[in-house]
Design a protein around this motif. Structure first.
Motif, short mmCIF file in Angstrom:
data_model
loop_
_atom_site.label_atom_id
_atom_site.label_comp_id
_atom_site.label_asym_id
_atom_site.label_seq_id
_atom_site.Cartn_x
_atom_site.Cartn_y
_atom_site.Cartn_z
N THR A 265 0.85 -1.18 0.00
CA THR A 265 0.00 0.00 0.00
C THR A 265 0.89 1.23 0.00
OG1 THR A 265 -1.62 -1.21 1.32
CG2 THR A 265 -1.85 1.18 1.25
N TYR A 266 0.56 2.20 -0.87
CA TYR A 266 1.32 3.44 -0.85
C TYR A 266 0.45 4.59 -1.31
CZ TYR A 266 1.93 2.99 -5.92
OH TYR A 266 1.71 2.88 -7.27
N PRO A 267 0.65 5.79 -0.70
CA PRO A 267 -0.10 6.98 -1.11
C PRO A 267 0.59 7.66 -2.28
CG PRO A 267 1.22 7.47 0.81
CD PRO A 267 1.46 6.02 0.48
N LEU A 268 -0.20 8.24 -3.15
CA LEU A 268 0.32 9.03 -4.25
C LEU A 268 -0.68 10.17 -4.47
CD1 LEU A 268 2.54 9.38 -6.37
CD2 LEU A 268 1.19 7.96 -7.92
N GLY A 269 -0.30 11.36 -4.05
CA GLY A 269 -1.23 12.48 -4.11
C GLY A 269 -2.42 12.22 -3.21
N ASP A 270 -3.61 12.37 -3.76
CA ASP A 270 -4.84 12.13 -2.99
C ASP A 270 -5.28 10.68 -3.04
OD1 ASP A 270 -5.00 14.81 -2.30
OD2 ASP A 270 -6.23 15.33 -4.05
N ASN A 271 -4.56 9.83 -3.73
CA ASN A 271 -4.95 8.43 -3.90
C ASN A 271 -4.09 7.50 -3.03
OD1 ASN A 271 -6.86 8.94 -6.05
ND2 ASN A 271 -5.08 9.34 -7.33
N VAL A 272 -4.68 6.36 -2.67
CA VAL A 272 -3.94 5.31 -1.99
C VAL A 272 -4.05 4.06 -2.85
CG1 VAL A 272 -3.78 3.85 0.05
CG2 VAL A 272 -4.36 6.27 0.30
N PHE A 273 -2.92 3.50 -3.22
CA PHE A 273 -2.90 2.32 -4.08
C PHE A 273 -2.59 1.08 -3.27
CE2 PHE A 273 -2.04 5.90 -6.79
CZ PHE A 273 -2.81 5.63 -7.91
N ARG A 274 -3.30 -0.01 -3.58
CA ARG A 274 -3.06 -1.31 -2.96
C ARG A 274 -2.78 -2.30 -4.09
NH1 ARG A 274 -6.51 1.27 0.21
NH2 ARG A 274 -6.23 1.18 2.45
#
Length: 88
Positions: free
Chosen positions: A13-22
């Motif tokens: 899991t990692y944040p990128l801007g306003d999004n969180v990716f899994r």
């Protein structure tokens, strides 16, 4: 990480801007102190494979990560980093 015998699974899991990716861990393996897995990410029509190889040392794993594909095309990028255990 989830380890079942020699099989490693889990998510990154990692944040990128306003999004969180899994992203799902694939091709995960554990052999003694060695761990390896692949993360496949897709942005628009471009797929990137990130190949992680690490060695456990106490409460840390020293990793090398190599990317294949992605915006850089055929030129792989390689990074080294250390993951540290938080809690138990």
């Amino acid at each position: 990480f989830k380890v079942d015998g020699a099989k490693l699974t889990g998510t990154m899991t990692y944040p990128l801007g306003d999004n969180v990716f899994r992203l799902e861990i694939t091709e995960g393996k554990v052999s003694g102190d060695d761990v390896s897995f692949v993360i496949v990410s897709k942005f628009r029509d471009t797929e990137t494979r990130s190949i992680y190889k690490g060695k456990v040392a106490g409460n840390e794993i020293n990793f090398t990560m190599q990317t294949q594909g992605g915006p850089g095309g055929d030129t792989p990028a390689e990074y080294e980093f250390t993951a540290k255990r938080v809690g138990s």
